[in-house]
Design a protein around this motif. Structure first.
Motif, PDB file in Angstrom:
ATOM      1  N   ARG A 681       0.830  -1.209   0.000  1.00  0.00           N
ATOM      2  CA  ARG A 681       0.000   0.000   0.000  1.00  0.00           C
ATOM      3  C   ARG A 681       0.866   1.262   0.000  1.00  0.00           C
ATOM      4  N   VAL A 682       1.924   1.261   0.812  1.00  0.00           N
ATOM      5  CA  VAL A 682       2.818   2.421   0.873  1.00  0.00           C
ATOM      6  C   VAL A 682       3.515   2.628  -0.472  1.00  0.00           C
ATOM      7  N   MET A 683       4.004   1.536  -1.049  1.00  0.00           N
ATOM      8  CA  MET A 683       4.678   1.637  -2.348  1.00  0.00           C
ATOM      9  C   MET A 683       3.723   2.120  -3.428  1.00  0.00           C
ATOM     10  N   LEU A 684       2.500   1.599  -3.407  1.00  0.00           N
ATOM     11  CA  LEU A 684       1.520   1.970  -4.441  1.00  0.00           C
ATOM     12  C   LEU A 684       1.121   3.439  -4.325  1.00  0.00           C
ATOM     13  N   SER A 685       0.955   3.940  -3.098  1.00  0.00           N
ATOM     14  CA  SER A 685       0.591   5.354  -2.919  1.00  0.00           C
ATOM     15  C   SER A 685       1.715   6.271  -3.398  1.00  0.00           C
ATOM     16  N   LEU A 687       3.844   5.493  -5.718  1.00  0.00           N
ATOM     17  CA  LEU A 687       3.859   5.344  -7.171  1.00  0.00           C
ATOM     18  C   LEU A 687       2.766   6.178  -7.827  1.00  0.00           C
ATOM     19  N   MET A 688       1.583   6.180  -7.239  1.00  0.00           N
ATOM     20  CA  MET A 688       0.477   6.959  -7.801  1.00  0.00           C
ATOM     21  C   MET A 688       0.739   8.463  -7.698  1.00  0.00           C
ATOM     22  N   TYR A 689       1.388   8.864  -6.605  1.00  0.00           N
ATOM     23  CA  TYR A 689       1.767  10.273  -6.455  1.00  0.00           C
ATOM     24  C   TYR A 689       2.695  10.704  -7.585  1.00  0.00           C
ATOM     25  N   ILE A 690       3.668   9.842  -7.884  1.00  0.00           N
ATOM     26  CA  ILE A 690       4.625  10.153  -8.949  1.00  0.00           C
ATOM     27  C   ILE A 690       3.952  10.131 -10.311  1.00  0.00           C
ATOM     28  N   ARG A 691       3.095   9.137 -10.517  1.00  0.00           N
ATOM     29  CA  ARG A 691       2.436   8.965 -11.823  1.00  0.00           C
ATOM     30  C   ARG A 691       1.590  10.184 -12.188  1.00  0.00           C
ATOM     31  N   ARG A 692       0.908  10.763 -11.206  1.00  0.00           N
ATOM     32  CA  ARG A 692       0.018  11.901 -11.461  1.00  0.00           C
ATOM     33  C   ARG A 692       0.782  13.168 -11.832  1.00  0.00           C
ATOM     34  N   ARG A 693       2.089  13.211 -11.539  1.00  0.00           N
ATOM     35  CA  ARG A 693       2.832  14.464 -11.686  1.00  0.00           C
ATOM     36  C   ARG A 693       3.874  14.453 -12.807  1.00  0.00           C
ATOM     37  N   ILE A 694       4.280  13.283 -13.243  1.00  0.00           N
ATOM     38  CA  ILE A 694       5.222  13.241 -14.362  1.00  0.00           C
ATOM     39  C   ILE A 694       4.699  12.298 -15.431  1.00  0.00           C
ATOM     40  N   GLY A 695       5.051  12.579 -16.681  1.00  0.00           N
ATOM     41  CA  GLY A 695       4.541  11.787 -17.800  1.00  0.00           C
ATOM     42  C   GLY A 695       5.536  10.792 -18.350  1.00  0.00           C
ATOM     43  N   ASN A 696       6.661  10.627 -17.674  1.00  0.00           N
ATOM     44  CA  ASN A 696       7.676   9.701 -18.172  1.00  0.00           C
ATOM     45  C   ASN A 696       7.253   8.252 -17.966  1.00  0.00           C
ATOM     46  N   VAL A 697       7.838   7.362 -18.759  1.00  0.00           N
ATOM     47  CA  VAL A 697       7.701   5.935 -18.500  1.00  0.00           C
ATOM     48  C   VAL A 697       8.393   5.634 -17.171  1.00  0.00           C
ATOM     49  N   ILE A 698       7.707   4.933 -16.270  1.00  0.00           N
ATOM     50  CA  ILE A 698       8.218   4.723 -14.920  1.00  0.00           C
ATOM     51  C   ILE A 698       8.686   3.284 -14.746  1.00  0.00           C
ATOM     52  N   TRP A 699       9.891   3.149 -14.196  1.00  0.00           N
ATOM     53  CA  TRP A 699      10.452   1.864 -13.792  1.00  0.00           C
ATOM     54  C   TRP A 699      10.463   1.799 -12.271  1.00  0.00           C
ATOM     55  N   LEU A 700      10.372   0.584 -11.737  1.00  0.00           N
ATOM     56  CA  LEU A 700      10.389   0.404 -10.284  1.00  0.00           C
ATOM     57  C   LEU A 700      11.604  -0.428  -9.898  1.00  0.00           C
ATOM     58  N   ASN A 701      12.284   0.014  -8.844  1.00  0.00           N
ATOM     59  CA  ASN A 701      13.493  -0.675  -8.386  1.00  0.00           C
ATOM     60  C   ASN A 701      13.826  -0.212  -6.969  1.00  0.00           C
ATOM     61  N   PRO A 702      14.675  -0.955  -6.245  1.00  0.00           N
ATOM     62  CA  PRO A 702      15.203  -0.421  -4.979  1.00  0.00           C
ATOM     63  C   PRO A 702      16.035   0.829  -5.268  1.00  0.00           C
ATOM     64  N   ALA A 724       3.067  -4.140  -6.154  1.00  0.00           N
ATOM     65  CA  ALA A 724       2.679  -2.746  -6.399  1.00  0.00           C
ATOM     66  C   ALA A 724       2.698  -2.437  -7.890  1.00  0.00           C
ATOM     67  N   SER A 725       3.673  -2.990  -8.601  1.00  0.00           N
ATOM     68  CA  SER A 725       3.760  -2.786 -10.050  1.00  0.00           C
ATOM     69  C   SER A 725       2.545  -3.361 -10.758  1.00  0.00           C
ATOM     70  N   ARG A 726       2.142  -4.577 -10.382  1.00  0.00           N
ATOM     71  CA  ARG A 726       0.988  -5.214 -11.024  1.00  0.00           C
ATOM     72  C   ARG A 726      -0.299  -4.468 -10.725  1.00  0.00           C
ATOM     73  N   LEU A 727      -0.452  -4.005  -9.478  1.00  0.00           N
ATOM     74  CA  LEU A 727      -1.643  -3.227  -9.129  1.00  0.00           C
ATOM     75  C   LEU A 727      -1.675  -1.910  -9.895  1.00  0.00           C
ATOM     76  N   ALA A 728      -0.512  -1.284 -10.067  1.00  0.00           N
ATOM     77  CA  ALA A 728      -0.448  -0.016 -10.800  1.00  0.00           C
ATOM     78  C   ALA A 728      -0.808  -0.219 -12.264  1.00  0.00           C
ATOM     79  N   ARG A 729      -0.348  -1.321 -12.857  1.00  0.00           N
ATOM     80  CA  ARG A 729      -0.705  -1.607 -14.249  1.00  0.00           C
ATOM     81  C   ARG A 729      -2.204  -1.829 -14.390  1.00  0.00           C
ATOM     82  N   TYR A 730      -2.792  -2.531 -13.408  1.00  0.00           N
ATOM     83  CA  TYR A 730      -4.235  -2.773 -13.434  1.00  0.00           C
ATOM     84  C   TYR A 730      -5.002  -1.454 -13.317  1.00  0.00           C
ATOM     85  N   THR A 731      -4.535  -0.570 -12.440  1.00  0.00           N
ATOM     86  CA  THR A 731      -5.171   0.741 -12.278  1.00  0.00           C
ATOM     87  C   THR A 731      -5.063   1.564 -13.547  1.00  0.00           C
TER      88      THR A 731
END
Length: 733
Positions: A681-685, A687-702, A724-731
């Motif tokens: 949930r923390v990772m997804l929130s 990720l969604m914060y970042i997604r709403r503010r930038i239009g770049n293709v996003i990668w996830l990593n440590p 979190a990545s799979r949930l974000a793709r579904y969203t």
């Protein structure tokens, strides 16, 4: 004429600090907390005693200070009694100290950043809460070190203006509160030692009006306390007009400057201070000093000062950024001097200044300097090729742009005891190269199967064959000396072993091709292979400053270009060129100098990856506070994916929003050095914060490599990241 240093390596002769802290954290011995703390203190006192004995034998003043049990800035925060809200404690304990450093439960640790252009990582202070002030036992414990000193002593501490400017939250009321606490601490320290050294490296950067006012306010206040013998240390910079205007009206006992580069204003400073400390020995490099140049400079500066002023001789900065001693090295170049040898040099320079040049010390040094200058002078033949204009790569490789939120890692996975034992056995000659390679291949295969099982999109081999991201490449390049025990403090209880570039560079053989072929043969999933970039290899090694870093970096870039071409022939479709040192290598001040650096640094990077058409090029930049000018030039890198540390992701998003970057963005979704495991949930929130503010293709990593972690600490965070990545793709769908 008095000799002293600004600081000495605190890791111990055999990385004793690392062993001591890891034993405390891992709780190998099942004993109660209080007994564990007593054992920790006893072992660290042995390290402190060794440091004091080394200085006492050679120097007039012995320097002690805020000891980095994990980090020197964190130790200072404990002195001041300052905690973030999530770290509030009623009383101090070492267990709480390490909880703040590494995280615990749901509590995140303090973030890390680079210390003024060095590879040392400090804990970034947070000022969201100020606990009730008390002088806790940690300060008393560090002052106890005074008992090991027979002569005069000096206690070093990071200055308040530097501490406040590197913090995350800045508020005038908090500043004034911290100033009061500092004064109480200085009074406590002054009753135990002869002198207090306050480090203000923030003066190496350009200060704004608010920062200048805070500086003047604090130092004018403590200047009125007559019994405090305070020496302010300014390093990593020359004495500029800004520095002179700031310090000319304050009244302290003394000031330390880097005399190697300072030309103007030095003589005028003698009117304001009782002593001036001259940094005549290079504290950042491992090369011997030129006694002729140093002696001439000391005489020139002394002639410009008033006769009654006291002159101290010192290193330009703390010696904590170089190894301890060459005595443990089997192969030693005569022109190399580590921390202990630098102290001996100070003693010899004092002898020359007092008794003249006629003895053998001066002549021996003169011969060694001539030999070093004449030895295998680097003649660069790649400058023209690197300097030519490089066209933007044809990045048609669209596989990763069909979907968003791809998952991968920075590259490295945990280096287990089994791997370290194999490496030691090979080094001792007890196993042959084939046996070693076959064993590592089996470990790589297990690592790959783990990545496949949790569903990572882009697989790496875990860098199991590499002892260090820079040292591994240096071992395969002629003209570079890899030391046996040349450890330097990097962060926490971790150390790195920088190599020494002393001659022309050339690749002995292919460095990574065999391991790339092996990775390709054991998985059908897309793979990524990692190359350490030219700027990082340069910065994280000790290079010859009499040659110039551009020429050396050109040769490194040419070697890496050959390596990348070989990977291209093997049809590796994703290549990561790591440049975590790109920000720390740039000048600390001067817009023109910064832009000049970035122009050639970007050119070096682009030269390495020039011609990689239809290949996805990744790059990684970590633990650096990026500014607009940094992002402006980073956007000119010929890379397709930029991976950055996302601990303070709001600042990252703000930068990316203000500066458009035509790359995919790899966000460090969690702190890989923390014991805290963020939930899906923390990772997804985040990720969604970042997604709403930038239009770049996003990668996830440590946010960094996993080499120093344990397997049990990385499994859940990586699984949560993939979920979190799979949930974000579904969203997104």
């Amino acid at each position: 004429m008095i000799t002293h240093i600004l600081g000495y390596p605190s890791i111990g002769n055999n990385r004793d600090l690392k062993i001591t802290v890891e034993s405390f954290l891992n709780n190998h011995i099942e004993i109660q907390r209080l007994d564990r703390e007593i054992m920790l203190v006893r072992n660290i006192r042995k390290i402190k005693k060794g440091i004091c004995e080394t200085q006492d034998s050679k120097l007039d003043i012995c320097t002690i200070g805020s000891f980095p049990y994990y980090d020197k800035v964190l130790t200072l925060l404990m002195y001041l009694g300052i905690f973030a809200k999530r770290h509030i404690a009623k009383r101090f304990s070492f267990v709480k100290y390490f909880h703040i450093a590494k995280g615990y439960g749901d509590s995140d640790p303090l973030k890390m950043s680079k210390w003024f252009g060095t590879n040392y990582h400090f804990m970034v202070p947070e000022w969201d809460n100020l606990s009730k002030f008390y002088i806790n036992k940690l300060l008393d414990e560090d002052l106890y070190t005074r008992k090991y000193i027979y002569g005069r002593s000096k206690f070093t501490i990071v200055g308040p203006v530097t501490l406040l400017m590197i913090s995350r939250y800045r508020n005038i009321n908090i500043f004034l509160n911290v100033f009061k606490r500092y004064i109480n601490i200085l009074k406590k320290i002054s009753g135990v030692v002869n002198y207090i050294q306050i480090d203000e490296p923030i003066l190496s950067a350009d200060l704004n009006g608010f920062q200048k006012r805070m500086f003047e306010r604090f130092y004018r206040t403590i200047g009125m306390i007559s019994h405090l013998r305070i020496v302010m240390a300014i390093y990593f910079t020359t004495v500029s007009c800004q520095i002179y205007n700031l310090v000319k009206d304050i009244r302290l006992y003394g000031i330390h400057i880097d005399a190697r580069t300072s030309k103007k204003y030095v003589g005028m400073l003698s009117n304001n201070f009782a002593i001036i400390s001259l940094g005549v020995i290079d504290g950042e490099s491992v090369w011997i000093g030129n006694y002729k140049v140093i002696h001439t400079k000391i005489r020139r500066i002394a002639s410009e000062m008033r006769k009654s002023i006291g002159i101290w001789l010192s290193s330009s900065c703390s010696l904590e950024h170089i190894p301890i001693s060459v005595s443990s090295e089997k192969i030693v170049i005569k022109w190399i001097a580590f921390a202990y040898e630098k102290i001996c040099e100070l003693n010899e320079i004092k002898h020359i200044c007092l008794f003249g040049k006629k003895d053998g010390i001066y002549l021996k040094n003169k011969i060694e300097i001539i030999n070093m200058k004449n030895f295998n002078i680097l003649k660069d033949d790649t400058d023209d090729r690197c300097a030519r204009s490089l066209k933007k790569r044809n990045t048609i490789y669209k596989k990763w742009y069909d979907n968003n939120y791809h998952t991968t890692t920075i590259g490295s996975f945990p280096q287990t005891h089994q791997i370290r034992k194999l490496r030691l056995l090979r080094k001792m000659g007890r196993i042959c190269e084939n046996t070693y390679s076959n064993s590592i291949e089996k470990i790589v295969e297990k690592c790959v199967r783990f990545q496949e099982s949790i569903g990572l999109d882009l697989i790496t081999n875990g860098e199991m064959e590499r002892n260090d991201m820079v040292e591994y490449f240096c071992e395969h390049i002629s003209g570079i000396l890899v030391t046996r025990n040349g450890w330097v403090h990097s962060y926490g209880h971790r150390c790195v072993k920088p190599s020494i570039i002393y001659s022309n560079l050339s690749r002995r053989k292919n460095i990574t091709i065999a391991w790339a072929k092996h990775l390709k043969s054991i998985t059908d999933k897309p793979i990524k292979f990692i190359i350490t970039g030219p700027i990082t290899i340069l910065k994280w090694s000790f290079y010859r400053k009499d040659i110039g870093k551009k020429y050396i970096c050109n040769q490194i870039a040419n070697i890496l270009r050959e390596e990348v071409e070989d990977l291209k022939k093997e049809k590796i479709k994703d290549i990561q060129i790591d440049e975590p040192a790109l920000k720390e290598c740039r000048p600390l001040r001067g817009d023109r100098k910064i832009r000049s650096f970035f122009i050639w640094a970007v050119r070096m990077f682009n030269y390495v990856c020039d011609g990689l058409h239809n290949i996805c090029v990744h790059t990684h930049i970590c633990y650096s506070t990026l500014e607009n000018i940094d992002v402006e030039y980073i956007s000119k890198l010929h890379a397709d994916v930029l991976t950055i540390e996302g601990g303070n992701y709001m600042d990252v998003v703000r930068l990316l929003k203000n500066n458009k970057i035509d790359m995919g963005i790899g966000i460090g979704l969690y702190n890989s050095h923390s014991l805290n495991c963020p939930s899906v949930r923390v990772m997804l929130s985040k990720l969604m914060y970042i997604r709403r503010r930038i239009g770049n293709v996003i990668w996830l990593n440590p946010d960094c490599g996993l080499k120093t972690r344990r397997w049990k600490d990385i499994i859940m965070p990586l699984r949560n990241m993939v979920k979190a990545s799979r949930l974000a793709r579904y969203t997104l769908r």
